[in-house]
Scaffold this motif. Structure first.
Motif, PDB file in Angstrom:
ATOM      1  N   GLU A   1      10.788   6.927   3.338  1.00  0.00           N
ATOM      2  CA  GLU A   1      11.220   7.989   4.267  1.00  0.00           C
ATOM      3  C   GLU A   1      12.211   7.446   5.294  1.00  0.00           C
ATOM      4  O   GLU A   1      13.224   8.082   5.597  1.00  0.00           O
ATOM      5  CB  GLU A   1      10.022   8.631   4.959  1.00  0.00           C
TER       6      GLU A   1
ATOM      7  N   THR B   1       5.552   4.803   1.252  1.00  0.00           N
ATOM      8  CA  THR B   1       6.019   6.143   1.600  1.00  0.00           C
ATOM      9  C   THR B   1       6.788   6.118   2.916  1.00  0.00           C
ATOM     10  O   THR B   1       7.868   6.711   3.035  1.00  0.00           O
ATOM     11  CB  THR B   1       4.834   7.121   1.677  1.00  0.00           C
ATOM     12  N   GLU B   2       6.261   5.419   3.896  1.00  0.00           N
ATOM     13  CA  GLU B   2       6.929   5.315   5.191  1.00  0.00           C
ATOM     14  C   GLU B   2       8.272   4.594   5.063  1.00  0.00           C
ATOM     15  O   GLU B   2       9.284   5.027   5.641  1.00  0.00           O
ATOM     16  CB  GLU B   2       6.030   4.569   6.180  1.00  0.00           C
TER      17      GLU B   2
ATOM     18  N   PRO C   1       0.840  -1.208   0.000  1.00  0.00           N
ATOM     19  CA  PRO C   1       0.000   0.000   0.000  1.00  0.00           C
ATOM     20  C   PRO C   1       0.875   1.258   0.000  1.00  0.00           C
ATOM     21  O   PRO C   1       1.964   1.271   0.582  1.00  0.00           O
ATOM     22  CB  PRO C   1      -0.810  -0.124   1.293  1.00  0.00           C
ATOM     23  N   HIS C   2       0.371   2.305  -0.625  1.00  0.00           N
ATOM     24  CA  HIS C   2       1.151   3.532  -0.801  1.00  0.00           C
ATOM     25  C   HIS C   2       1.642   4.122   0.508  1.00  0.00           C
ATOM     26  O   HIS C   2       2.783   4.609   0.571  1.00  0.00           O
ATOM     27  CB  HIS C   2       0.353   4.555  -1.592  1.00  0.00           C
ATOM     28  N   ASP C   3       0.834   4.091   1.548  1.00  0.00           N
ATOM     29  CA  ASP C   3       1.280   4.675   2.816  1.00  0.00           C
ATOM     30  C   ASP C   3       2.456   3.906   3.406  1.00  0.00           C
ATOM     31  O   ASP C   3       3.382   4.495   3.972  1.00  0.00           O
ATOM     32  CB  ASP C   3       0.125   4.792   3.815  1.00  0.00           C
ATOM     33  N   ILE C   4       2.463   2.605   3.233  1.00  0.00           N
ATOM     34  CA  ILE C   4       3.572   1.783   3.740  1.00  0.00           C
ATOM     35  C   ILE C   4       4.831   2.036   2.912  1.00  0.00           C
ATOM     36  O   ILE C   4       5.937   2.125   3.457  1.00  0.00           O
ATOM     37  CB  ILE C   4       3.177   0.298   3.764  1.00  0.00           C
TER      38      ILE C   4
ATOM     39  N   PHE D   1       2.752   7.533  -8.904  1.00  0.00           N
ATOM     40  CA  PHE D   1       3.259   7.235  -7.565  1.00  0.00           C
ATOM     41  C   PHE D   1       4.644   6.600  -7.644  1.00  0.00           C
ATOM     42  O   PHE D   1       5.548   6.942  -6.862  1.00  0.00           O
ATOM     43  CB  PHE D   1       2.287   6.329  -6.802  1.00  0.00           C
TER      44      PHE D   1
ATOM     45  N   ASP E   1       2.697  -2.134  -9.088  1.00  0.00           N
ATOM     46  CA  ASP E   1       1.714  -1.088  -8.802  1.00  0.00           C
ATOM     47  C   ASP E   1       1.230  -0.490 -10.130  1.00  0.00           C
ATOM     48  O   ASP E   1       2.018  -0.307 -11.050  1.00  0.00           O
ATOM     49  CB  ASP E   1       2.343  -0.004  -7.921  1.00  0.00           C
TER      50      ASP E   1
ATOM     51  N   CYS F   1       8.032   8.310  -5.988  1.00  0.00           N
ATOM     52  CA  CYS F   1       8.915   7.641  -5.029  1.00  0.00           C
ATOM     53  C   CYS F   1      10.352   7.578  -5.543  1.00  0.00           C
ATOM     54  O   CYS F   1      11.296   7.868  -4.804  1.00  0.00           O
ATOM     55  CB  CYS F   1       8.403   6.234  -4.731  1.00  0.00           C
TER      56      CYS F   1
END
Length: 131
Positions: A24, A20-21, A15-18, A52, A47, A56
């Motif tokens: 980072e 991104t985390e 998933p995108h939030d994972i 996106f 993906d 990244c």
């Protein structure tokens, strides 16, 4: 004598939030680069959101420190995206070219995967398809 066989499996798209985390964290601490690498490869291969993936890879390419394993990988992942989608943004192509140039000048700065990524971009990007 016992032989051990290693199995390699491509990582799934997370998933995108994972992702991104993970990116980072990898940019902030080299001990987290392996999980960032897995996240990048997974999205580059599976993906469906090209923007996106590019975002990244551009973040990594612009922010990772010299010598980071993530720099060459960002270029390679852009090559995967070009192969899958047949197009990339002009910004993504420019980054891939810059990373490949850096790799040619100093492989300790950016590893050779950036060159492989640029080869894929040149092979799969349709003429005039950089946005």
């Amino acid at each position: 004598m016992t032989q051990s066989h290693r199995m390699f499996e491509n990582p799934p798209a997370l998933p995108h939030d994972i992702v991104t985390e993970a990116v980072e964290r990898g940019l902030g601490d080299t001990t987290h680069e392996p999980s960032a690498a897995v996240a990048l490869v997974g999205i580059a291969l599976y993906d469906d959101d090209r923007a996106f993936i590019e975002h990244c890879c551009i973040e990594v390419g612009m922010r990772a420190e010299s010598g980071s394993q993530l720099l060459g990988l960002a270029g390679l992942c852009l090559g995967h995206a070009a192969r899958r989608f047949g197009q990339l943004s002009e910004r993504a192509v420019a980054l891939a070219e810059a990373l490949a140039t850096r790799s040619e000048l100093d492989p300790a700065d950016v590893d050779g995967r950036a060159l492989d990524g640029l080869d894929d971009i040149r092979s799969y990007l349709h003429r005039g398809e950089a946005e």
